[in-house]
Design a protein around this motif. Structure first.
Motif, PDB file in Angstrom:
ATOM      1  N   LEU A 102      39.625 -14.618   2.171  1.00  0.00           N
ATOM      2  CA  LEU A 102      40.107 -15.978   2.362  1.00  0.00           C
ATOM      3  C   LEU A 102      39.723 -16.965   1.252  1.00  0.00           C
ATOM      4  O   LEU A 102      40.546 -17.781   0.854  1.00  0.00           O
ATOM      5  CB  LEU A 102      39.593 -16.489   3.715  1.00  0.00           C
ATOM      6  N   ASN A 106      42.026 -20.109  -0.457  1.00  0.00           N
ATOM      7  CA  ASN A 106      41.663 -21.529  -0.400  1.00  0.00           C
ATOM      8  C   ASN A 106      41.514 -22.105  -1.812  1.00  0.00           C
ATOM      9  O   ASN A 106      41.911 -23.244  -2.075  1.00  0.00           O
ATOM     10  CB  ASN A 106      40.366 -21.702   0.383  1.00  0.00           C
ATOM     11  N   CYS A 177      41.359 -18.663  14.102  1.00  0.00           N
ATOM     12  CA  CYS A 177      40.649 -19.760  13.438  1.00  0.00           C
ATOM     13  C   CYS A 177      41.669 -20.699  12.814  1.00  0.00           C
ATOM     14  O   CYS A 177      42.409 -20.294  11.905  1.00  0.00           O
ATOM     15  CB  CYS A 177      39.701 -19.226  12.361  1.00  0.00           C
ATOM     16  N   CYS A 180      41.029 -20.961   8.951  1.00  0.00           N
ATOM     17  CA  CYS A 180      41.460 -19.775   8.197  1.00  0.00           C
ATOM     18  C   CYS A 180      42.948 -19.514   8.370  1.00  0.00           C
ATOM     19  O   CYS A 180      43.559 -18.822   7.553  1.00  0.00           O
ATOM     20  CB  CYS A 180      40.707 -18.530   8.674  1.00  0.00           C
ATOM     21  N   CYS A 194      34.157 -19.852  14.064  1.00  0.00           N
ATOM     22  CA  CYS A 194      34.481 -18.890  13.017  1.00  0.00           C
ATOM     23  C   CYS A 194      33.231 -18.540  12.225  1.00  0.00           C
ATOM     24  O   CYS A 194      32.417 -19.412  11.911  1.00  0.00           O
ATOM     25  CB  CYS A 194      35.544 -19.484  12.095  1.00  0.00           C
ATOM     26  N   ARG A 196      33.056 -17.829   9.183  1.00  0.00           N
ATOM     27  CA  ARG A 196      33.090 -18.486   7.871  1.00  0.00           C
ATOM     28  C   ARG A 196      32.963 -20.001   7.988  1.00  0.00           C
ATOM     29  O   ARG A 196      32.438 -20.656   7.107  1.00  0.00           O
ATOM     30  CB  ARG A 196      34.388 -18.146   7.141  1.00  0.00           C
ATOM     31  N   HIS A 197      33.509 -20.546   9.078  1.00  0.00           N
ATOM     32  CA  HIS A 197      33.507 -22.010   9.269  1.00  0.00           C
ATOM     33  C   HIS A 197      32.723 -22.316  10.539  1.00  0.00           C
ATOM     34  O   HIS A 197      33.267 -22.307  11.647  1.00  0.00           O
ATOM     35  CB  HIS A 197      34.942 -22.535   9.357  1.00  0.00           C
ATOM     36  N   ARG A 447      45.672  -9.505   9.740  1.00  0.00           N
ATOM     37  CA  ARG A 447      45.359 -10.856   9.278  1.00  0.00           C
ATOM     38  C   ARG A 447      46.636 -11.484   8.722  1.00  0.00           C
ATOM     39  O   ARG A 447      47.366 -10.846   7.973  1.00  0.00           O
ATOM     40  CB  ARG A 447      44.272 -10.830   8.196  1.00  0.00           C
ATOM     41  N   ARG A 449      47.346 -13.420   6.400  1.00  0.00           N
ATOM     42  CA  ARG A 449      47.028 -14.010   5.104  1.00  0.00           C
ATOM     43  C   ARG A 449      47.644 -13.176   3.989  1.00  0.00           C
ATOM     44  O   ARG A 449      48.105 -12.051   4.200  1.00  0.00           O
ATOM     45  CB  ARG A 449      45.504 -14.097   4.888  1.00  0.00           C
TER      46      ARG A 449
END
Length: 850
Positions: A102, A106, A177, A180, A194, A196-197, A447, A449
């Motif tokens: 990710l 970003n 998320c 994300c 999350c 990551r967050h 995912r 993404r």
């Protein structure tokens, strides 16, 4: 940390001396020399006859720059790799890049750069940092997971998983998320947020997802933990808890009133079923809608319950929910005694544990007891302690030392015996059976993404799901893709990617637009290191030589995610016949964090220390040596800039000690001398040398307390400098003795500070290239033995005096020496000596009366 030198500092914070050590030219010289030989750190072939040693530090995400946490991790692994080479092992020590993920997307949005460009530039910068720090990696085996030559094998493995029935697609509730803009595995949700967050609440959504049947390996993953004695117990416990194996019984309750519908409940305490006074369903249970029908009041209660449960799940507070429920107006029949019990819906019953339905036994379960008290549900005790005439205070939840007091034909049985017989009775009569459930769920790998491995599947309206043929791998990620955080995967907007002919029928079809969870990339990369070939994920014969890894090093934060997935992947590859090992690593070491100002280093907190700054000021050796000296490797390190400065001064003193009076030996001249002819001062240095060799060797072979290893080298250097005349060029001390001490001191330094060690090895007239595999020095126990030792003398365990006595002196001689001491004789005046206890080389305890 104490200052190792106490020397005055100049304007640059360095010791003032005409011959002060300037690390920059020395380190740059040897870095260039090492770079000129790309195979310098490559292992020998398996046929070399040496014992193998495979050490791996967890590969980093290429975020742009190393931080001190990286440096500490890699300094630990590098010191170990260098020591093992010097100890005669064939060492494999590679490095690579966990480069999908990710942050690259970003960054692409923020800086308007493509993820691939951003990632490869970061890899180049971080690789340069690693080389500048002198880490001894075999770069010929470098793995970069975002390149097609690697991720094509992710896709091949996916096809193998699909072929074996271990990869499947279905619609299910998933963790989402919003930050994300993608799905998270259960293991990636931490306290409802999350991973990551940390401040972003995870939502639940219904999506079609690919999952891997990691649950097919639940028992083996659990049982394997018992054999993994080289892994920290903390990590093994975390994995045991996550797998969450529960033995119990599935029991079918039937709906009262002639319906054929059944409610399957899972219970670990079937021995208490005669005390069941209700059946409770999770709000999402498939029968709930049928049971409440068009009742608006109950529907409103259900909606509220679903909202409460969703909110609590997202916040990670399911266990703290206020327990709520409602009676459905229907009853179920207990198959053991044919009694009807009310059916309730309760918010604390979860669909993802067991069957989403429980039998509620308030007398013998705390949660059920609280719920029954709140809503006035009957409480019926059926279990009591062995030998007790009355039921104890409720709830009584033990089954050890307890028996069934009211259980029909099972009355009088111990709880354990009743559980077995009642499960058998259920199976015999067709309404249940003994079973095992797990907390572990299948691994969701889809995912939404762009920057990840494309899933090698094609969707055809006529043929359904069609795997991409192997000869069409890899399915390449398209480049120059517009990336946003909206509208799902960016790949759904790339027509030339998703439009494809069906491999089966040739008709119009679409590629799967999801990419794989990046934990797929890191589940098997260390196998690829052994032989990064083009025709297979790796050469099985070579991998079987190196595996399992002898030592794996990384943070404990990976205990559940990466380490669980990599164990699953290893077992799957074994079942494919690719490898023979059951587990990826024989030993695991989890290092502590690097913190500053009381907090983990973080850009947001402004407390990040750049390795580049430290290397510029003090050199690479001092920077990496400080990360090993400041704290034991398994504990957190509180960063102090002045600590690096202190380590630099130690290296400067060592540099001057050898360069000012190097004891060079002529070609073929051995460092042999008559120990008995040495002066007392020289023997003291020799004793300290062999004690230091023993301490550092023990540190490498034991707990890796490299902080004590560095401290021991500092003490040895101090012992040498106490009598500088011993090492002067015109000294009467044999040159062979001086050469022996200086060479062995450099050898001890080599795993920790390779640049300076190589420079000093060259100054001593030795072959610099040979230092990497030069034999590690051996401690001579006879030479390390103290001539004298200080012991304490105690009265009834309390310190009274300290005495110096010969090492390993006879107990009687030590006793008499203690009793003859004037201070001891004075203290014994008027006292009765009951006995005298001697602990060799440590203490004398005089037990007295009066």
């Amino acid at each position: 940390m104490s200052d190792p030198t106490n020397e005055p500092r100049g304007r640059q914070g360095r010791a003032e001396d005409d011959t002060r050590y300037d690390p920059a030219p020395v380190e740059q010289k040897w870095a260039a020399a090492w770079e000129s030989n790309p195979m310098r750190y490559a292992p020998e072939p398996p046929s070399c006859g040496k014992p193998k040693y495979y050490v791996v530090e967890m590969l980093p995400y290429p975020s742009g720059a190393l931080h001190m946490g990286h440096v500490r991790n890699y300094a630990i692994g590098d010191a170990l790799a260098r020591y093992m080479r010097m100890s005669g092992h064939n060492v494999l020590h590679p490095m690579g890049w966990d480069s999908f993920g990710l942050p690259a997307e970003n960054a692409a949005i923020k800086h308007k750069r493509q993820p691939k460009e951003w990632t490869l530039n970061n890899i180049s910068a971080m690789k340069a940092q690693m080389k500048r720090l002198g880490f001894s990696y075999d770069w010929s085996r470098e793995v970069t997971t975002c390149l097609p030559e690697y991720y094509r094998w992710n896709q091949w493995f996916f096809l193998m998983l699909y072929e074996k029935g271990l990869a499947y697609r279905k619609k299910s509730k998933v963790n989402w998320c919003p930050e994300c803009a993608t799905v998270l595995a259960n293991e990636q949700v931490v306290d409802g947020c999350c991973w990551r967050h940390e401040n972003v609440t995870v939502e639940l959504r219904d999506l079609e997802q690919w999952s891997l049947r990691i649950t097919d390996y639940s028992d083996e993953l659990l049982q394997g933990l018992d054999t993994m004695e080289g892994w920290p117990e903390k990590v093994r416990t975390m994995q045991r808890n996550w797998i969450g194996r529960s033995e119990g019984t599935n029991v079918d309750f039937t709906l009262a009133g002639g319906s054929q519908a059944k409610i399957k409940v899972f219970t670990t305490r079937v021995d208490t079923i005669y005390g069941a006074t209700s059946v409770q369903l999770a709000p999402q249970h498939s029968l709930v809608a049928e049971l409440i029908g068009h009742d608006a009041t109950r529907q409103a209660q259900l909606d509220e319950m679903l909202a409460d449960q969703k909110s609590a799940r997202e916040k990670g507070e399911l266990g703290a929910m206020d327990k709520k429920g409602f009676f459905t107006g229907h009853y179920a029949v207990n198959p053991y005694n044919q009694q009807k019990v009310p059916i309730w819906v309760a918010n604390y019953i979860l669909m993802d544990y067991g069957t989403g339905a429980i039998m509620s036994v308030p007398a013998h379960d705390e949660r059920d007891f609280d719920f029954a008290k709140k809503y006035g549900i009957a409480i019926r005790p059926v279990i009591r302690p062995d030998g007790a005439a009355e039921f104890p205070e409720l709830p009584f939840c033990l089954d050890e030392g307890a028996s069934v007091a009211d259980g029909g034909p099972f009355t009088g049985l111990s709880c354990g015996e009743a559980q077995k017989k009642m499960a058998g009775f259920a199976k015999q009569n067709g309404f249940g059976e003994a079973t095992v459930t797990y907390r572990l769920k299948d691994w969701g790998v889809s995912r939404q993404r762009y920057w990840g491995t494309p899933i090698p599947v094609i969707h055809c309206e006529k043929c359904g799901i069609v795997p991409v043929p192997e000869n069409q791998l890899p399915v390449l990620l398209p480049e120059n893709v517009e990336i946003t955080l909206a509208g799902g995967s960016p790949l759904t907007r790339v027509k030339e990617f998703y439009e494809v002919a069906c491999p089966k029928c040739g008709g119009v079809a679409k590629r799967d637009s999801d990419t794989m969870d990046t934990f797929v990339d890191s589940s098997w990369y260390f196998y690829r290191y052994t032989s990064p070939i083009a025709t297979a994920p790796f050469d099985s014969e070579v991998a079987n030589y190196w595996f399992p890894m002898d030592q794996y090093i990384g943070g404990v934060e990976h205990a559940i995610l990466h380490l669980m997935y990599s164990r699953f992947w290893t077992k799957f590859m074994r079942d494919l016949g690719l490898i023979k090992s059951d587990e990826p690593a024989e030993r695991l070491f989890t290092q502590g964090m690097v913190i500053k100002n009381g907090a983990k280093m973080s850009k947001s907190l402004g407390n990040v220390v750049s390795p580049d700054d430290m290397v510029e000021r003090y050199g690479a050796d001092a920077t990496r040596l400080y990360t090993l000296f400041a704290a034991p490797p398994d504990r957190d390190l509180d960063w102090q800039d002045q600590g690096v400065e202190g380590v630099y001064r130690f290296l400067s003193r060592l540099y001057r000690f050898i360069t000012e009076n190097p004891a060079k030996l002529a070609a073929g001249e051995a460092a042999e001398y008559d120990v008995a002819a040495l002066s007392g001062d020289a023997r003291n240095v020799l004793r300290k040398l062999h004690q230091t060799i023993g301490r550092i060797t023990d540190d490498f072979q034991g707990r890796w307390h490299f902080n004590t290893s560095v401290a021991a080298m500092m003490e040895l250097l101090n012992a040498c400098l106490v009598k500088p005349e011993l090492f002067a060029e015109n000294s009467s001390t044999p040159k062979a003795f001086r050469a022996d001490v200086q060479r062995k001191l450099v050898l001890l330094l080599a795993p920790f500070a390779p640049y300076l060690a190589t420079e000093l090895w060259s100054v001593l007239g030795e072959d610099a290239d040979a230092l990497l595999t030069y034999a590690w020095p051996k401690a001579d126990a006879a030479l390390a033995k103290e001539d004298e030792v200080e012991i304490v003398v105690q009265f009834n365990g309390k310190l009274r005096q300290r005495l110096t006595v010969p090492h390993d002196a006879d107990d009687e001689a030590v006793k008499q020496a203690a009793l003859a001491d004037e201070k001891i004789k004075e203290g014994l005046t008027g006292k009765q000596v009951v006995k005298v206890i001697v602990v060799k080389n440590k203490l004398v305890n005089i037990v007295i009366k009066g």
